[in-house]
Design a protein around this motif. Structure first.
Motif, PDB file in Angstrom:
ATOM      1  N   ARG A 168       0.842  -1.187   0.000  1.00  0.00           N
ATOM      2  CA  ARG A 168       0.000   0.000   0.000  1.00  0.00           C
ATOM      3  C   ARG A 168       0.879   1.239   0.000  1.00  0.00           C
ATOM      4  N   GLU A 169       0.449   2.253  -0.741  1.00  0.00           N
ATOM      5  CA  GLU A 169       1.223   3.491  -0.814  1.00  0.00           C
ATOM      6  C   GLU A 169       0.972   4.307   0.442  1.00  0.00           C
ATOM      7  N   GLU A 170       2.074   4.644   1.103  1.00  0.00           N
ATOM      8  CA  GLU A 170       1.967   5.499   2.277  1.00  0.00           C
ATOM      9  C   GLU A 170       3.051   6.551   2.171  1.00  0.00           C
ATOM     10  N   ARG A 171       2.667   7.811   2.061  1.00  0.00           N
ATOM     11  CA  ARG A 171       3.607   8.924   1.904  1.00  0.00           C
ATOM     12  C   ARG A 171       4.630   8.647   0.801  1.00  0.00           C
ATOM     13  N   GLY A 172       4.119   8.261  -0.378  1.00  0.00           N
ATOM     14  CA  GLY A 172       4.993   8.141  -1.530  1.00  0.00           C
ATOM     15  C   GLY A 172       5.737   6.828  -1.674  1.00  0.00           C
ATOM     16  N   GLU A 173       5.699   5.959  -0.655  1.00  0.00           N
ATOM     17  CA  GLU A 173       6.352   4.662  -0.855  1.00  0.00           C
ATOM     18  C   GLU A 173       5.397   3.522  -0.508  1.00  0.00           C
ATOM     19  N   PHE A 174       5.707   2.351  -1.072  1.00  0.00           N
ATOM     20  CA  PHE A 174       4.819   1.208  -0.865  1.00  0.00           C
ATOM     21  C   PHE A 174       5.261   0.399   0.333  1.00  0.00           C
ATOM     22  N   ARG A 175       4.325   0.174   1.238  1.00  0.00           N
ATOM     23  CA  ARG A 175       4.631  -0.622   2.446  1.00  0.00           C
ATOM     24  C   ARG A 175       3.766  -1.872   2.477  1.00  0.00           C
ATOM     25  N   ASP A 197      -7.478   3.637  -0.736  1.00  0.00           N
ATOM     26  CA  ASP A 197      -6.073   3.259  -0.631  1.00  0.00           C
ATOM     27  C   ASP A 197      -5.509   3.045  -2.036  1.00  0.00           C
ATOM     28  N   GLN A 223      -0.301  -1.534  -4.874  1.00  0.00           N
ATOM     29  CA  GLN A 223       0.469  -2.047  -5.986  1.00  0.00           C
ATOM     30  C   GLN A 223       0.255  -3.558  -6.047  1.00  0.00           C
ATOM     31  N   VAL A 255      -1.124  -0.520 -10.521  1.00  0.00           N
ATOM     32  CA  VAL A 255      -1.396   0.298  -9.348  1.00  0.00           C
ATOM     33  C   VAL A 255      -2.886   0.580  -9.368  1.00  0.00           C
ATOM     34  N   LYS A 304      -6.601   1.937  -7.342  1.00  0.00           N
ATOM     35  CA  LYS A 304      -7.197   2.707  -6.266  1.00  0.00           C
ATOM     36  C   LYS A 304      -8.401   1.915  -5.765  1.00  0.00           C
TER      37      LYS A 304
END
Lengths: 782, 59
Positions: free
Chosen positions: A311-318, A329, A332, A384, A386
């Motif tokens: 999941r994208e969180e502040r520009g990066e995928f976690r 959300d 990816q 990617v 949404k």
């Protein structure tokens, strides 16, 4: 033929590990080499020693491993949901491990505390493939999961409802205690009963009589409680249950024994009654155990949901657990992953495998702006998306809700034994009444009352109540041995009533996988065609590419350098090999723009499908194909399994399928996808086949763990033969009951006669169950 | 027959002891998993080979 050093599967073609020590050892895949290396690195050579000698417990070999990370397991929220704290400061989590297959696995997993710091204990339940891990303060569950993954298992954290689980364990243990007490008391009562029959009287006679009563009281109250409870709830719901006549006999027998003790008469039926309670409890325990085994095996298959997602969180995928996905959300989706929620594609383009959701056999291309649905598999490119709808609001979630509603509304069938018990109870009461008045005329009230009560005791349908659960236990066990998991005993009865079989197409009749059906070389290719295919398609995960690769598998291929390799989505692949420009597209292979080969791909029918369909038709069952796919495709498949075109029903949505099934009495639905789920739930019997989705497993009554339709025929034979044995047992036990009634009418009944008739009748039905029928014996032999 | 006066209570006591032991062990959860322990005992003496030196990861 070589077998894999690690997993014992036939290695075709074998892959050899490089390096001095291993180069002679064959493996089936890179995954097994990796696990083998890890085991050696950590000094676990003993794994292979144990495995060699562990023919006792063997199951499917390990699974294909997908690269996954488990960081999400350390999230506070996830930890709260999946783990629970012990009293001594330890945290416990349970994992379902995919790939547990032999004794060596047990050894390896229980050694975990020795090589992973922070782990306090690790206990594996082989039957359920569930490992319980206890962690100390500094342990991390992500590391534990990573370790399991490295060793070749796929861990799925299990969510536990602690209260429900505790309640269940308590109940199960109480059941065991009941059996234990009943058994011990029965044994002791027999000692004193035999002395009484042998003629003990006077002070010792009174003492022995008192002792039998002392032993019988806990059996007839505490141990027999489940029978009273069932009988009471059956009465309250105005339904029938065999527990009603059983409870009646137990209560009447108990009251009579106590009265006789009070009156100083040395007559009671406690020896027969306690033995009856003991045997009945045992037979029910076995049936319950074997059903739970089937249930837990299906309940745990919640797999497409348990792989983590990015999941994208502040520009990066976690990495997160799919449970914490929310609307809006941005996720990816990697190739090979299942899409966890409904949404819209933001970036990227890929092919999706919709077959489980809609029944379509060909992949569907999606690009930015297209909708995607949870439960579909991303095949070849990163996407990617949404998120729009999650969990219950997603398309699959709505299906699931539909299935669950249907499940609740479905009427419970009253099984054969309980149906019989209605007439049985009425007849017994009628006979008792007649006997009462007959004796009243001949003798006095006390005589008449006693005679009537005795009749109620000796006509207890114990043989029947004992034989039926045992017959079903045997049937469920036989099925499980053959890889067929049946959810409950009632299903067997319903299976015997099946008249029409509806079969889903994709993945059930067919392999659900594209294959090359025709390959024609036209003209000459400079580079051999197999090398063209090998080098161009090596990286592609598109179903057509996989089909081509499977087609050339087994022949020698050489790796050649490819210049300007391109994969055009929805079209094909191209690249320059040895100066020539090759393209694979539109079911053709081009060399410098000129076609050099032509091939056809299609979802192929399983080799055994035609035979299975013929066998079903021969049993006098109607067979139809039910599919969401296009008419031409379905009709082609129908022709291949020699079904008339009228039985090829195509382009049906989930609801249409279900309506059709509802209209057909005695329908059996066989399917795998989510689009079959409602139909599976509404059918008289729903059968989910190997590889089915979680949702259809829940809706179905039967789950086949081996692919193809062959088990269905076995299943039907098993069901109809089991019902034959049950009916035979019914007749046998009714014969014995008639015998006791006759004896009672002529005044020949005494505790001694009852103590002989009851075990003999039980033994007869037991032997009848064990003997089975000719066809059943053939099934057992497999 | 008088011997029964001693033997009877003795037999009852013995029986009661075993029933008590059974109830205790059932409540302890000793019969919860009937499959794994019989295999587990076979594996007790196998140990991790501590002497093996870590080799480099080959693939």
């Amino acid at each position: 033929m070589e077998t894999c050093t690690h997993c014992d599967e036939i290695a075709l073609p074998a892959v050899y590990g490089d390096g001095d020590e291993m180069h002679a050892r064959p493996f089936c895949c890179e995954g097994c080499i990796a696990v083998y290396n890890v085991l050696h690195l950590k000094g676990f050579e003993a794994y292979y020693d144990i495995k060699k000698n562990s023919a006792i417990f063997k199951r499917r070999s390990p699974v294909e491993l997908r690269p996954t990370r488990f960081d999400f397991l350390d999230d506070v929220e996830v930890r709260k949901e999946f783990s629970y704290a012990n009293s001594d400061g330890l945290t416990t989590m349970e994992f379902y491990l995919e790939g547990i297959h032999c004794l060596a696995c047990l050894w390896l997993i229980e050694k975990l505390p020795e090589f992973l710091s922070g782990v306090y204990s690790s206990k594996l339940d082989l039957e359920r493939s569930v490992v319980t891990v206890e962690l100390g303060e500094h342990g991390k569950f992500s590391l534990v999961a990573k370790e399991f993954h490295q060793l070749g298992y796929r861990p799925h954290p299990l969510k536990r409802n602690q209260d429900v689980a505790n309640l269940k364990t308590r109940e199960e243990r109480a059941f065991l205690v009941r059996i234990g007490i009943a058994g011990a008391a029965t044994g002791n009562i027999m000692i004193y009963a035999v002395s009484l029959y042998a003629g003990a009287d006077g002070g010792f006679g009174q003492l022995f009589n008192l002792l039998t009563v002392v032993f019988a009281v806990p059996v007839l109250t505490y141990c027999a409680y489940p029978f009273y409870h069932n009988a009471w709830s059956a009465l309250r719901n105005k339904t029938l249950s065999i527990d009603i006549p059983i409870s009646l006999s137990l209560i009447v027998g108990g009251v009579m024994g106590l009265t006789n003790l009070w009156l100083g008469v040395l007559d009671n039926y406690f020896d027969s009654l306690t033995a009856l309670v003991f045997l009945l409890l045992m037979s029910r325990y076995f049936l319950q155990k074997i059903q739970e085994k089937g249930l837990s095996a299906t309940d745990l298959h919640f797999f497409y949901q348990s792989d983590s997602v990015l999941r994208e969180e502040r520009g990066e995928f976690r990495e997160i657990h799919p449970r914490s996905i929310k609307s809006d959300d941005v996720l990816q989706i990697l190739p090979g992953q299942f899409i966890p929620a409904d949404g819209i594609v933001l970036r990227g383009a890929s092919n999706l495998n919709n077959s489980l959701l809609t029944g379509e056999s060909l992949p569907v291309k999606v690009t930015a702006g297209d909708s995607v649905f949870s439960g579909t598999e991303n095949l070849d490119q990163e996407l990617v998306i949404k998120v729009q709808n999650v969990a219950e609001d997603s398309r699959i979630g709505r299906l699931l809700k539909n299935v669950e509603n249907g499940w609740v509304n479905r009427s419970k069938i009253i099984n054969l034994t309980n149906r019989v018990s209605k007439y049985f109870t009425l007849t017994v009461f009628l006979l008792a009444g007649i006997l009462f008045f007959k004796l009243l005329q001949a003798h006095d009230f006390r005589h008449a009352f006693e005679g009537a009560l005795t009749l109620l005791i000796v006509t207890c349908p114990c043989a029947l109540a004992l034989a039926v659960p045992l017959t079903f236990t045997r049937a469920l066990a036989t099925a499980a041995e053959q890889g067929i998991i049946i959810k409950s005993d009632e299903v067997i009865e319903k299976l015997a009533e099946v008249k029409h079989v509806f079969i889903d197409k994709t993945g059930t009749i067919t392999l659900g996988k594209l294959a090359i059906t025709d390959f024609q070389a036209m003209g000459t290719s400079v580079v051999p065609l197999k090398d063209v295919i090998h080098n161009l398609e090596v990286r592609s995960r598109h179903p057509v590419a996989l089909a081509l690769k499977a087609f050339i598998k087994g022949s020698e291929q050489s790796s050649l350098p490819v210049v300007e390799y391109r994969e055009t989505l929805g079209t094909g692949v191209s690249g320059t090999i040895e100066g020539h420009f090759y393209e694979i597209k539109k079911e053709r292979i081009f060399q410098d723009g000129v076609p050099v080969a032509e091939f056809q791909v299609a979802d192929t029918v399983r080799p055994d499908s035609a035979g299975s369909v013929a066998a079903l038709t021969q049993r006098g069952l109607g067979v139809s194909i039910l599919s969401g796919d296009r008419v031409e495709v379905v009709e082609r498949i129908a022709a291949q399994v020699s079904l008339p075109m009228t039985q090829a029903l195509a382009e049906l949505g989930p609801e249409a399928k279900s309506e059709l099934i509802k209209k057909t009495p005695g329908s059996m639905m066989i399917g795998d996808g989510a689009n079959d789920a409602i139909a599976l739930g509404n059918a008289h019997v729903g059968v989910a086949v190997h590889g089915a989705m979680d949702i259809s497993l829940r809706a179905a009554d039967v789950y086949l763990t081996t692919p193809g339709l062959v088990p269905v025929e076995k299943l039907l034979i098993l069901a109809s033969e089991t019902m034959r044995v049950i009916r035979r047992n019914l007749v046998l036990s009714l014969c014995y009951n008639s015998l006791s009634v006759l004896a009672a009418f002529h005044g020949y009944i005494s505790p001694l006669v009852a103590a002989i008739i009851m075990p003999v009748s039980s033994l007869t039905v037991l032997l009848s169950t064990l003997a089975g029928t000719k066809k059943l014996r053939r099934l057992w032999k497999y | 027959m008088e011997i029964l006066i001693i033997l009877l209570p003795l037999a009852l006591l013995l029986g009661a002891t075993f029933i008590g032991a059974f109830i205790w062990s059932a409540r302890q959860g000793q019969y919860d998993d009937l499959e794994t322990p019989r295999f587990r005992m076979l594996l007790e003496e196998k140990n991790i080979n501590r002497s093996s030196t870590p080799r480099e990861d080959r693939k």
